[in-house]
Design an enzyme around this catalytic site. Sequence first.
Site, PDB file in Angstrom:
ATOM      1  N   ASP A   1      19.309   3.166  66.924  1.00 54.85           N
ATOM      2  CA  ASP A   1      17.783   3.175  67.569  1.00 54.85           C
ATOM      3  C   ASP A   1      17.267   4.597  67.666  1.00 54.85           C
ATOM      4  O   ASP A   1      18.033   5.497  68.520  1.00 54.85           O
ATOM      5  CB  ASP A   1      17.726   2.611  68.674  1.00 54.85           C
TER       6      ASP A   1
ATOM      7  N   HIS B   1      23.592   0.823  63.369  1.00 52.83           N
ATOM      8  CA  HIS B   1      22.158   0.642  63.637  1.00 52.83           C
ATOM      9  C   HIS B   1      21.653   1.733  64.773  1.00 52.83           C
ATOM     10  O   HIS B   1      22.220   1.505  65.811  1.00 52.83           O
ATOM     11  CB  HIS B   1      21.822  -0.605  64.050  1.00 52.83           C
TER      12      HIS B   1
ATOM     13  N   ASP C   1      16.550  -5.015  62.437  1.00 51.71           N
ATOM     14  CA  ASP C   1      16.334  -5.106  63.694  1.00 51.71           C
ATOM     15  C   ASP C   1      14.714  -5.413  64.106  1.00 51.71           C
ATOM     16  O   ASP C   1      14.796  -6.210  65.260  1.00 51.71           O
ATOM     17  CB  ASP C   1      16.993  -3.835  64.910  1.00 51.71           C
TER      18      ASP C   1
HETATM   19 ZN   LIG Z   1      17.240  -1.474  66.960  1.00 55.59          ZN
END
Ligand SMILES: [Zn+2]
Length: 1025
Positions: free
Chosen positions: A13, A11, A135
């Site tokens: 960001d 994941h 998320d």
């Molecule tokens: Zn995130």
Amino acid sequence: MLNVHLIAHTHDDVGWLKTVDQYYYGSETRIQKAGVQYIIDSVVEALLKDPEKRFIYVESAFFFKWWKEQKPKVQEAVKMLVDQGRLEFISGAWSMNDEATTHYQSVIDQFAWGLKLLNDTFGECGRPRVGWQIDPFGHSREMASMFAQMGFDGMFFGRLDYQDKDERLMTKNAEMIWHGSANLGETADLFSGALYNNYQAPDGFCFDILCSDTPIIDGKHSPDNNVKERVDAFFEFVNKMATGYRTPNLLITMGEDFHYQNADMWYKNLDKLIMYANERQANGSNINLLYSTPSCYLKSLHDAGIVWPTKSDDFFPYASDPHAYWTGYFTSRPTLKRYERDGNHFLQVCKQLSALAPTTSAEFDAHLSFMRETMGIMQHHDAITGTEKQKVALDYAKRLSVGFDACSTNIKSVLNQLSDGPVEAKATRPRAAFEFEFKTCSLLNISSCEISEKTDKFTLTLYNPLAHSTSEYVRVPVSDYNYVVTDNNGATVITQVVPVPTEVIDIFHRESSAKYELVFLASNLPPVGYRSYFIEKSENRNNFAKPQAQPKKRSSLTVIGNEHIELTFDTNGFLTEVTADGLNRLISQEFLYYEGAVGNNAEFLNRSSGAYIFRPNEDKIVPVATQVTIEVYKGDLVEEVHQKFNDWISQVVRVYHKSNYAEFEWLVGPIPIDDEIGKEVITRFKSDIESNGIFYTDSNGREMLKRKLNHRDTWDVKIAEAVAGNYYPITTKIALEDETARMAILVDRAQGGSSLQDGALELMVHRRLLKDDAFGVGEALNETEYGDGLVARGKHHLFVGLSKQREGVSLKALERLVQLETLLPSWKLFSNAEPLSVDEWRNSFTNIYNGISVVLPKTLHLLTLEPWHDNQLLVRFEHIMEKGEDAYYAKAVQLNIKDVLSAFEIEDVRETTLDGNAWLDETQRMQFVAESTAESYDSYATFSKSGKSVHLLSADKPLLEVKYSEEGIPAGSLGAESNRIKRDLDDNQVNGIDIEQLSEKEISKYVIEINPMEIRTFIVFLATN
Ligand SMILES: [Zn+2]
């Protein structure tokens, strides 16, 4: 057999604790050990070594940064991995966008762009079929609708209210068919699944270099051998998880934030886990572990052939524990949220003008792409949300400002070409060479603009990005009050000068000599076109009156307004009454604040209010003033009440002469913290409307959702935070009504809002907090600028009127229109015109221009017009009404694409999915069967296609009047003949050809029908010259 689909994933960001580039290159390791370039390097190497392994990648912003750095050999290898499904792109947007604070236009844009690059690079095999929103902090219904319309088969997500999740797992309702739209029917249905463990690996099975779990130790004689114990533990997890899901398939995420920088560590242990787990099948185990991807998993669910529950509401607000309602981020960083909205506005202008450019330079595409990609990054769930570190927020703002600069050069070039007219005409014209600056003033919101303040002659070009002509009140910051405004016809325009409020002039970092705003009505701005005005400071000051406040009245009420709407203020300076539609309602407005809770975050009860979480202290609310100082200004165009609530909150309430609504322009900050108390500031409108706990909020700026105080549609909620637990994201609108009256407020950026008492609406406008809320950002949300607290300014538009029966257009329809016109008003471009006289300006330049030839009805929005592949345009048409919002306007509309886009030489047109990257007629989605055929949502009226009645429905009701622009551009100017607006629409003609003479096929290809809330997307093929 129970199939356990192990999903190797990372994941990444697109900015959070570190900036986008710091994450990509892996710098600032002391903040976070995360480097995306190493992740993709490492994963590709591991995949190439073993055809059994799988990996998914999500964020196109990172992937394409990496891709561009690779040698052809590596690129070929990666293409092979993608072709074979070993590397699979999931979602594929530029970033994993937030769902609460984003506007649908920007979400669609960032998906379109990410999917385009994937499509151009990998073809059909690179096209994601599954959404992956693991998320984001809660999930919007509109997002489900958009995924469905993009042709996705399903979507998986991580975060939902802890009570909702428990209930769903208990009742096997964690995977469902989500009805994404109350207007679009099945095309907006999306299979959606809540992940079991957010997106983390099961406890004890995190094998990344960033984790400290024990690896699988299988040395036969090793004293640390843990194979049995580890497999037992994993099976225990699997068996428990299996009780929550309907099919013998489970999806287990094996990865987390920035995992797989050393992919071998993960894969080596997964290999062993799979091997030792599956070995047990020989002894009767029915558990089968496999490397998989979300799309393989989804296919297994589909192939299971069972029925699924349905859902029609959304997943807001998200609570992760009884005192952690993630409703603070709906408002966090209010100025970044507004800047993002400006970015979308400017991107649309830049796209349109780049598409309309007569000639383009080599950098055009790069400039436009930079802005597209920057806006993609802004949608990320730690960007627009305001949940990033301060330094990262500044980096986002800086990127956006570079994007503005890049697109500004395109816009300046195109507008100079369009206003200059063709070369032949230029040669014969008597005027000196002159280039307009077409400059954007980014500080207009605090009445500051260098050109209009400092020059005595300047032009203002208003570019209207909408497909209907608009009229708009324009405000220009000026240093004096003696100005003459001349329009393109040479007519003097009526003006009014209003003083800039003292509180704005006194903003400590404002550097401006503007003391006044010059107000005028810019009427009939051509669709997808512009009109310019020449503004000159008059030498004869005596002919102009200095604006004077009305004499102060101590004992009587103050009234401002017009024939449509009137606002009354009491002797204490507060709004008390609104009259509209013949109704007179008690409506008050004031500012208050909640004190942010402070704790040590060690347990639920001690949670602090922070960037993510809204948690007021004991739900206590403090009014900021009992007495408001006011000044009143009235003129021919606008009436204003300037209110001062205290040293850090002021507001201008205004009603323009022709408006049906009131504008509240608030100024809040620096929020004081000398008392060491964090504050969350709200504006509250209280009315006597009997709303019975019901109110309505929008979903990403599109459909409205019904909310009920202390209630969720799908489970019996227990709310421990009475205020925060009733907050919802407001992207554009919040409203309430009773049998007779209705009140609605439009916002100019995302804000948190609620209706905590009957008849009351509140919106959180700004927040400044002194403690972190312990969800990872590690900083208090204490925004400062130039050494003091952040000042924010913004607007609310208040509508009041009859809720149902109403003469002419409904209030809801009116709100929709104003919503669109305030989202995308004309873009203001200033140019110094000192060397020109007004006559020279009029005679030498093309000061009005229409980019499209037919004025669309106001209910139809040209959502997208942009250059796509070579000789292609990407075009989207949208119906902005929901079914039932207006008896007349919420109906299907037909248009002829060729007619609308007649500035272009069109060879062909083909409809695509919403993202613009797959042909609609070739797109098939997996069908899932709902539990019950008696669907809970309405069945929808279908509008019969009327074959040959091929025309634009004219819109001629009051208030929504479609006015055809007064004129076309002069003959000989660019595209003048074809661009001239048709004054007389003939029902029997298309492009001037009798319908009878056109073949059915030819008509049906270009003539489209658009139903309420529908968006239709097309690739338009242009003739090559
Ligand atoms: Zn995130």
